[in-house]
Motif scaffolding. Structure first.
Motif, PDB file in Angstrom:
ATOM      1  N   CYS A  22      -6.177   2.859  -4.559  1.00  0.00           N
ATOM      2  CA  CYS A  22      -7.201   3.709  -3.936  1.00  0.00           C
ATOM      3  C   CYS A  22      -7.238   5.092  -4.582  1.00  0.00           C
ATOM      4  O   CYS A  22      -8.314   5.659  -4.802  1.00  0.00           O
ATOM      5  CB  CYS A  22      -6.962   3.825  -2.440  1.00  0.00           C
ATOM      6  SG  CYS A  22      -7.290   2.308  -1.533  1.00  0.00           S
TER       7      CYS A  22
ATOM      8  N   ARG B 202       1.073  -0.143  -3.606  1.00  0.00           N
ATOM      9  CA  ARG B 202       0.031  -0.594  -4.536  1.00  0.00           C
ATOM     10  C   ARG B 202      -1.358  -0.285  -4.012  1.00  0.00           C
ATOM     11  O   ARG B 202      -2.251   0.074  -4.779  1.00  0.00           O
ATOM     12  CB  ARG B 202       0.194  -2.077  -4.822  1.00  0.00           C
ATOM     13  CG  ARG B 202       1.460  -2.348  -5.596  1.00  0.00           C
ATOM     14  CD  ARG B 202       1.692  -3.809  -5.847  1.00  0.00           C
ATOM     15  NE  ARG B 202       3.030  -3.962  -6.407  1.00  0.00           N
ATOM     16  CZ  ARG B 202       3.395  -4.938  -7.187  1.00  0.00           C
ATOM     17  NH1 ARG B 202       2.551  -5.889  -7.470  1.00  0.00           N
ATOM     18  NH2 ARG B 202       4.605  -5.003  -7.659  1.00  0.00           N
ATOM     19  N   VAL B 203      -1.542  -0.409  -2.710  1.00  0.00           N
ATOM     20  CA  VAL B 203      -2.851  -0.110  -2.115  1.00  0.00           C
ATOM     21  C   VAL B 203      -3.170   1.380  -2.263  1.00  0.00           C
ATOM     22  O   VAL B 203      -4.272   1.751  -2.669  1.00  0.00           O
ATOM     23  CB  VAL B 203      -2.885  -0.534  -0.626  1.00  0.00           C
ATOM     24  CG1 VAL B 203      -4.152  -0.058   0.048  1.00  0.00           C
ATOM     25  CG2 VAL B 203      -2.734  -2.031  -0.503  1.00  0.00           C
TER      26      VAL B 203
ATOM     27  N   SER C  52       2.059   5.594   2.006  1.00  0.00           N
ATOM     28  CA  SER C  52       2.357   4.392   1.223  1.00  0.00           C
ATOM     29  C   SER C  52       3.431   3.542   1.878  1.00  0.00           C
ATOM     30  O   SER C  52       3.508   2.338   1.606  1.00  0.00           O
ATOM     31  CB  SER C  52       2.760   4.769  -0.196  1.00  0.00           C
ATOM     32  OG  SER C  52       3.992   5.448  -0.198  1.00  0.00           O
TER      33      SER C  52
END
Length: 116
Positions: A13, A8-9, A2
């Protein structure tokens, strides 16, 4: 991970992968496939708590971080029993949760729900 591609991605996911793994459990046609799906579900779900706690630490001001971490931790701990209650209520109805195991014997008659 991260730190490199963004919290956030990774969180998004992880949530999508958890939803897909959870939905695929319904397609399991044997105990082996079901257990493999549960293992996959646990693996992908384990990406969410550390990233969520890190995100709370980044987004909230220092004075609000203890409350944010407390609420996130509470949400993770409360999710399992709440999900089980909702799942049983959805599948069998509220009456079976409240008195499903007490229908045998005299005590079952005392506590069972009466339908009119």
């Amino acid at each position: 991970m991260s730190d490199r591609i963004g919290r956030r991605v990774v969180l998004l996911c992880g949530l999508v992968a958890t939803a897909v793994a959870t939905a695929s459990l319904g397609a399991a046609d044997s105990l082996g496939w079901f257990l493999a799906g549960r293992a996959l579900q646990g693996f992908v779900a384990s990406s969410c708590p550390p990233v969520a706690l890190s995100l709370v630490g980044e987004v909230l001001p220092p004075a609000r971080r203890p409350l944010g971490v407390s609420l996130i931790s509470f949400a993770f701990l409360a999710a399992a029993p709440v999900a089980q209650f909702v799942g049983v209520a959805t599948a069998a109805g509220l009456e079976s949760i409240v008195c499903g195991n007490t229908r045998q014997g005299k005590s079952g008659r005392l506590f069972s729900l009466q339908r009119k």
